[in-house]
Design a protein around this motif. Structure first.
Motif, mmCIF file in Angstrom:
data_model
loop_
_atom_site.group_PDB
_atom_site.id
_atom_site.type_symbol
_atom_site.label_atom_id
_atom_site.label_comp_id
_atom_site.label_asym_id
_atom_site.label_seq_id
_atom_site.Cartn_x
_atom_site.Cartn_y
_atom_site.Cartn_z
ATOM 1 N N LEU A 1 2.019 -11.366 -14.352
ATOM 2 C CA LEU A 1 2.904 -10.406 -14.253
ATOM 3 C C LEU A 1 2.729 -9.223 -15.223
ATOM 4 N N LEU A 2 2.750 -9.573 -16.487
ATOM 5 C CA LEU A 2 2.684 -8.524 -17.485
ATOM 6 C C LEU A 2 1.314 -7.934 -17.269
ATOM 7 N N ALA A 3 0.145 -8.726 -17.389
ATOM 8 C CA ALA A 3 -1.141 -8.054 -17.060
ATOM 9 C C ALA A 3 -1.203 -6.970 -16.138
ATOM 10 N N ALA A 4 -0.495 -7.394 -14.908
ATOM 11 C CA ALA A 4 -0.865 -6.600 -13.604
ATOM 12 C C ALA A 4 0.280 -5.153 -13.852
ATOM 13 N N TRP A 5 1.409 -5.451 -14.614
ATOM 14 C CA TRP A 5 2.196 -4.329 -15.007
ATOM 15 C C TRP A 5 1.355 -3.280 -15.893
ATOM 16 N N HIS A 6 0.375 -3.963 -17.000
ATOM 17 C CA HIS A 6 -0.075 -2.980 -17.757
ATOM 18 C C HIS A 6 -1.113 -1.951 -17.115
ATOM 19 N N VAL A 7 -1.796 -2.763 -15.812
ATOM 20 C CA VAL A 7 -2.735 -1.683 -15.318
ATOM 21 C C VAL A 7 -2.385 -1.151 -14.243
ATOM 22 N N LEU A 8 -0.928 -1.111 -13.661
ATOM 23 C CA LEU A 8 -0.487 -0.435 -12.608
ATOM 24 C C LEU A 8 -0.202 0.775 -12.752
ATOM 25 N N ASN A 9 -0.835 1.684 -11.974
ATOM 26 C CA ASN A 9 -0.523 3.220 -12.078
ATOM 27 C C ASN A 9 1.036 3.447 -11.551
ATOM 28 N N PRO A 10 1.761 4.443 -12.198
ATOM 29 C CA PRO A 10 3.172 4.902 -11.682
ATOM 30 C C PRO A 10 3.224 5.123 -10.253
ATOM 31 N N GLY A 11 4.016 4.850 -9.700
ATOM 32 C CA GLY A 11 4.199 4.664 -8.119
ATOM 33 C C GLY A 11 3.696 3.488 -7.688
ATOM 34 N N GLY A 12 2.918 2.679 -8.303
ATOM 35 C CA GLY A 12 2.265 1.444 -7.569
ATOM 36 C C GLY A 12 3.138 0.301 -7.729
ATOM 37 N N VAL B 1 -4.945 0.466 -11.422
ATOM 38 C CA VAL B 1 -4.969 0.121 -10.126
ATOM 39 C C VAL B 1 -3.694 0.562 -9.404
ATOM 40 N N ASP B 2 -3.623 0.706 -8.044
ATOM 41 C CA ASP B 2 -2.591 1.106 -7.309
ATOM 42 C C ASP B 2 -1.473 -0.076 -6.750
ATOM 43 N N GLY B 3 -2.031 -1.125 -6.828
ATOM 44 C CA GLY B 3 -1.011 -2.269 -6.547
ATOM 45 C C GLY B 3 -1.738 -3.519 -6.707
ATOM 46 N N VAL B 4 -1.073 -4.571 -6.913
ATOM 47 C CA VAL B 4 -1.396 -5.971 -7.168
ATOM 48 C C VAL B 4 -0.661 -6.990 -6.225
ATOM 49 N N VAL B 5 -1.215 -7.897 -5.577
ATOM 50 C CA VAL B 5 -0.414 -8.937 -4.721
ATOM 51 C C VAL B 5 -0.790 -10.107 -5.436
ATOM 52 N N PHE B 6 0.298 -11.120 -5.498
ATOM 53 C CA PHE B 6 0.042 -12.517 -6.094
ATOM 54 C C PHE B 6 0.794 -13.176 -4.679
ATOM 55 N N ASP B 7 -0.197 -14.280 -4.143
ATOM 56 C CA ASP B 7 0.444 -15.074 -3.146
ATOM 57 C C ASP B 7 0.202 -16.500 -3.881
ATOM 58 N N LEU B 8 1.440 -17.050 -4.659
ATOM 59 C CA LEU B 8 1.202 -18.032 -5.895
ATOM 60 C C LEU B 8 0.766 -19.617 -4.964
ATOM 61 N N GLY B 9 0.419 -20.436 -6.014
ATOM 62 C CA GLY B 9 0.506 -21.800 -5.479
ATOM 63 C C GLY B 9 -0.971 -22.118 -5.094
ATOM 64 N N VAL B 10 -1.038 -23.112 -4.223
ATOM 65 C CA VAL B 10 -2.414 -23.764 -3.788
ATOM 66 C C VAL B 10 -2.571 -23.320 -2.476
ATOM 67 N N SER B 11 -3.559 -23.086 -1.928
ATOM 68 C CA SER B 11 -4.062 -22.836 -0.602
ATOM 69 C C SER B 11 -4.112 -24.193 0.317
ATOM 70 N N VAL C 1 0.645 -1.441 0.050
ATOM 71 C CA VAL C 1 -0.173 -0.125 0.074
ATOM 72 C C VAL C 1 0.883 1.297 0.000
ATOM 73 N N THR C 2 0.852 2.051 -1.203
ATOM 74 C CA THR C 2 1.417 3.226 -1.050
ATOM 75 C C THR C 2 0.507 4.534 -1.265
ATOM 76 N N LYS C 3 -0.796 4.227 -1.287
ATOM 77 C CA LYS C 3 -1.839 5.210 -1.311
ATOM 78 C C LYS C 3 -2.820 4.608 -0.324
ATOM 79 N N PRO C 4 -3.287 5.134 0.830
ATOM 80 C CA PRO C 4 -4.222 4.328 1.454
ATOM 81 C C PRO C 4 -5.768 4.351 1.173
ATOM 82 N N GLU C 5 -6.089 5.353 0.274
ATOM 83 C CA GLU C 5 -7.175 5.345 -0.161
ATOM 84 C C GLU C 5 -7.352 4.728 -1.814
ATOM 85 N N GLY C 6 -6.351 4.101 -2.145
ATOM 86 C CA GLY C 6 -6.091 3.461 -3.352
ATOM 87 C C GLY C 6 -7.173 2.404 -3.764
ATOM 88 N N LEU C 7 -7.049 1.753 -5.040
ATOM 89 C CA LEU C 7 -7.669 0.715 -5.467
ATOM 90 C C LEU C 7 -6.598 -0.529 -5.770
#
Ligand SMILES: C[S@@+](CC[C@H](N)C(=O)[O-])C[C@H]1O[C@@H](n2cnc3c(N)ncnc32)[C@H](O)[C@@H]1O
Length: 299
Positions: free
Chosen positions: A226-237, A95-105, A19-25
């Motif tokens: 990763l590429l898809a997330a990069w495309h939608v990521l805002n600068p600073g995200g 969006v302002d950030g994306v998290v990936f927690d990979l694998g199975v649960s 989180v770099t922007k508390p009110e972000g998406l």
């Protein structure tokens, strides 16, 4: 309703580093049991979150758990490799950030009939995270050629006995189809020479990893995600990725380095973060975890 007991890995680090922007998406691309999602939504009262999972059971459990945050949370079913298109269905382009927690649960591993675990001997050979995926472990083990099976076990399991295991599988299936995890474990056990079976953990661990990666096309999905997330990521995200084996971690490390070399990103974690001793003791699944973070440059 399946009970989803999954302990998030390095949850505090995920919140602090994403989180770099508390009110972000933000996007949780691997919603699972909703642990990380809940930490994010409770830590920041104005933060909005989209949660993606290809497993409908995880999605419905997490949606129930996150009911108190429903006004700021949107669940989406799908593969994160299609992250851009999935977000477009709800009108989101950035969006302002994306998290990936990979694998199975943990619940996926524990649900006997999902066939992910060599610990449940009479489970069907399935291993699909997405129950609509037409490819099952049964299909691969019983229909692919010996060479394809050998290559997969070698490449995705990093198993030195891959050739013997593939040959034993192909011989066994001429008698009758290999239907259960237990049958497959016995074939693998027989293929690995007795003296070598004692080292390197459970003899089926590497082959099961390979089949799971193959069934779910996990490494290609990760590169594309990763590429898809990069495309939608805002600068600073930021992108935060937790991986659980070297094949995943290598993809993440190389992609982050490439963006950084091209001057488009700053790698926030020069070395990957790992869980401290206490977390590793309390949560065995955390032991192999590596967390990496990259930030998109402002210009
Ligand atoms: C390790 S769990 C995530 C746990 C979650 N962070 C938590 O705290 O509860 C990984 C989840 O990601 C999902 N998943 C894995 N690969 C995926 C993909 N390519 N697309 C969508 N979901 C995926 C799995 O179905 C699983 O539910």
């Amino acid at each position: 309703m399946v009970d989803f007991q999954h302990q998030s890995v390095m949850p505090k680090q995920v919140v602090d580093l994403l989180v770099t922007k508390p009110e972000g998406l933000y996007v949780d691309a691997t919603l699972g049991g909703g642990g990380d999602a809940e930490h994010l939504l409770s830590a920041y009262p104005a933060l909005r979150l989209v949660g993606i999972d290809q497993d409908p059971y995880a999605l419905s459990y997490a949606s129930r758990r996150l009911q108190p945050y429903a006004a700021r949370f949107t669940p989406l079913r799908g593969n994160f490799r299609n992250l851009e298109d999935l977000l477009l269905t709800i009108g989101v382009r950035a969006v302002d950030g994306v998290v990936f927690d990979l694998g199975v649960s943990s619940p996926q591993l524990d649900q006997r009939d999902r066939g992910f675990s060599y610990q449940h001997p009479d489970a069907p050979l399935d291993m699909r995270m997405d129950p609509d995926n037409p490819v099952t472990a049964f299909r691969l083990v019983n229909q692919k050629s010996e060479e394809e099976i050998r290559d997969a076990i070698q490449r995705w399991g990093e198993e030195r006995w891959a050739a013997r295991i593939a040959s034993f599988i192909v011989r066994a299936r001429t008698e009758e189809p290999i239907r259960t995890t237990g049958q497959l474990v016995e074939i693998i056990r027989a293929a690995i020479p007795a003296a070598k079976r004692r080292s390197g953990g459970h003899p089926a661990r590497r082959t099961f990893q390979a089949l799971r990666i193959w069934v779910n096309d996990e490494l290609t999905a990760l590169s594309e995600g990763l590429l898809a997330a990069w495309h939608v990521l805002n600068p600073g995200g930021r992108l935060v990725v937790i991986s659980f084996h070297s094949l995943e971690d290598r993809i993440v490390k190389h992609q982050f380095r490439e963006w950084s070399n091209q001057g488009m990103a700053r790698v926030v974690t020069k070395h990957p973060l790992t869980p401290d001793d206490r977390e590793q003791e309390e949560n065995p699944r955390a032991r192999s975890a590596k967390l990496r973070v990259v930030e998109k440059r402002l210009t």
